[in-house]
Design an enzyme around this catalytic site. Structure first.
Site, mmCIF file in Angstrom:
data_model
loop_
_atom_site.group_PDB
_atom_site.id
_atom_site.type_symbol
_atom_site.label_atom_id
_atom_site.label_comp_id
_atom_site.label_asym_id
_atom_site.label_seq_id
_atom_site.Cartn_x
_atom_site.Cartn_y
_atom_site.Cartn_z
ATOM 1 N N GLU A 163 0.426 -0.941 -0.048
ATOM 2 C CA GLU A 163 -0.478 0.037 0.050
ATOM 3 C C GLU A 163 1.092 1.327 0.069
ATOM 4 O OE1 GLU A 163 -2.596 -0.304 3.517
ATOM 5 O OE2 GLU A 163 -3.873 -1.724 1.955
ATOM 6 N N GLU A 362 -5.607 -8.642 1.292
ATOM 7 C CA GLU A 362 -6.600 -7.972 2.507
ATOM 8 C C GLU A 362 -7.303 -7.677 1.829
ATOM 9 O OE1 GLU A 362 -5.219 -4.665 3.904
ATOM 10 O OE2 GLU A 362 -2.255 -5.016 4.437
#
Ligand code: IFM
Length: 458
Positions: A163, A362
């Site tokens: 991320e 995720e």
């Protein structure tokens, strides 16, 4: 059944969020250790000092993974634990911990998926300019080379960065995450560019040092929209909204560069920045060199995607309009909308654009869990959330998306960054006072999902 036979089911965590053991065994400081000390930076003054004490309870935790029937576990390595100064001499005790973890996983038949960087940037490198330093891609490359050299006899799957949207935009523009600074737009573009180059250096290092065939990729998060009706026009408008510059949005707030998926992904998968945004921002981009883009676009094996929420859009005169958000709609405890359709549309749009097998790295929800009078943790919302999302993922696979796996976030409740310990994302409840772990109902349910390769989802 849509989930392919070789589909991998797992759960994810990140070092800083679970390990604790701050500066133990020679571990260096990360920007998060320092950020947590700043007054008001983290809710309730919570810190990662102890977290889930996973550093000392690793065997118990891999035991829980075995109990849940996980086929794979995605964990991150603490960079300052391996290189306390960020570079130079490795810290043997830090390496030993991950050796023990990897060996414990393999003994239990769980495949390790290693993320090399999940936000806990070495503080010493931050003092040298961090992501603004032109050497920062090289620093990451050296770290990645060491990890691959050391672990690739046993670890066959890697993710470089987790991320970048968060650690750059939230950490360096909004200042709400570590290191908590607010850079200029020009510097933000440089920091992003260096982090993308770091991914490229990391991929090169993985290829050059792997001791056996390994797979590797990148794990960004994404901003998802989906079409209200599934008409070709509305699908096209949603696709454009996912990948094209929305000038009104970015002019209202530069923070929304976070949402411009193509900025964070096109360089990696297509070897160029998206043309519309590159032209629009060009006054800030004079430092971008063609050879940098070549470095960034190293071949990857899969596309990791972290996905939690999104928004419905419809079209009006060919333009995307966001459907109004109604009061009382389903939301998770952290305030993110429950939007299962994102797990259909995002994999579909990303697969169509980049043609890489998708791994959801995720997906999960924060819930207000507690241990109930019967000593168990009943979390029907989590089961419902995951069921709905997984069924959409399954639909995407049925419609032709090549998908290699799914990792839920998270194996256990943990330190949710600036939200401290207030948000519980785990399949396992953690009592932070006693460190007692209690597998939640969702953990037992997930075991069944894995056993049946998703067939029990109905
Ligand atoms: O806890 C985080 C994780 O570290 C990165 N992705 C989102 C999760 C939930 O906010």
């Amino acid at each position: 059944m849509a989930f392919p036979k070789e589909f991998i089911w797992g759960a994810s965590t990140a070092a800083f969020q679970i390990e604790g053991a701050k500066q133990e065994d020679g571990k260096g400081l990360s920007v998060w250790d320092v950020f947590c000390e700043k007054e008001g930076a983290v809710l309730n003054g919570d810190t990662g000092e102890t977290a889930c004490d996973h550093y000392h309870r690793m065997e118990e935790d891999t035991g829980i993974m075995e109990q849940l029937g996980l086929q794979a576990y995605r964990f991150s390595v603490s960079w300052p634990s391996i290189f306390p100064e960020g570079a130079g001499k490795p810290n043997q005790k830090g390496v030993d911990f991950y050796d023990r973890l990897v060996d414990s996983l393999l003994t239990k038949g769980i495949e390790p998926y290693m993320t090399m960087f999940h936000w806990d940037y070495p503080y010493e490198l931050y003092l040298k300019g961090g992501w603004l330093n032109p050497d920062s891609p090289k620093w990451f490359g050296e770290y990645a080379a060491f990890l691959t050299e050391h672990f690739s006899d046993r670890v066959k799957n890697y993710f470089t960065l987790n991320e970048p949207q968060c650690f750059i935009m939230l950490g360096h523009y909004d200042g709400v995450n570590a290191p908590g600074v607010k850079l200029s737009k020009r510097d933000i573009f440089r920091a992003i560019h260096h982090s993308l180059m770091a991914h490229g250096e990391g991929m090169k290092a993985i290829r050059a040092n792997a001791k056996q065939p390994v797979k590797a990729g990148y794990a960004p998060c994404l901003s998802a929209v989906y079409p209200r009706t599934e008409t070709p026009e509305e699908i096209e408008v949603a696709r454009r909204e996912m990948f094209c510059l929305n000038r009104e949005k970015i002019e209202a707030s530069f923070s929304r560069l976070f949402d411009l998926n193509s900025w964070w992904m096109d360089p990696v998968y297509l070897g160029r920045y998206p043309e519309d945004a590159f032209t629009y921002f060009q006054e800030y981009l004079d430092f971008v060199k063609p050879e940098d883009l070549k470095l960034i676009a190293q071949p990857v094996d899969f596309f990791g995607l972290n996905i939690y929420s999104g928004a419905e859009i419809y079209h009006q005169d060919g333009k995307a309009v966001y459907s109004p958000k109604k009061t009382g709609r389903p939301q998770t405890y952290i305030g993110w909308d429950v939007e299962p359709k994102c797990l259909y549309w995002a994999p579909r749009f990303f697969y169509e654009r980049y043609h890489k097998p998708i791994i959801i790295t995720e997906n999960g929800l924060a819930n207000q869990d507690w241990v109930m009078a019967d000593g168990k943790v009943h979390d029907p919302q989590r089961i419902d959330f995951l069921t709905k999302y997984l069924k959409e993922y399954e639909r995407a696979i049925q419609d032709g998306v090549e998908a290699a796996g799914y990792f839920t976030w998270s194996l256990m409740d943990n330190f949710e960054w600036a939200f401290g310990y207030s948000q519980r994302f785990g399949l396992t409840y953690v009592d932070y006072e006693t460190q007692k772990r209690t597998v939640k109902d969702s953990g037992y349910w997930y075991r069944k999902v894995i056993e049946t390769n998703g067939a029990c989802l109905g």
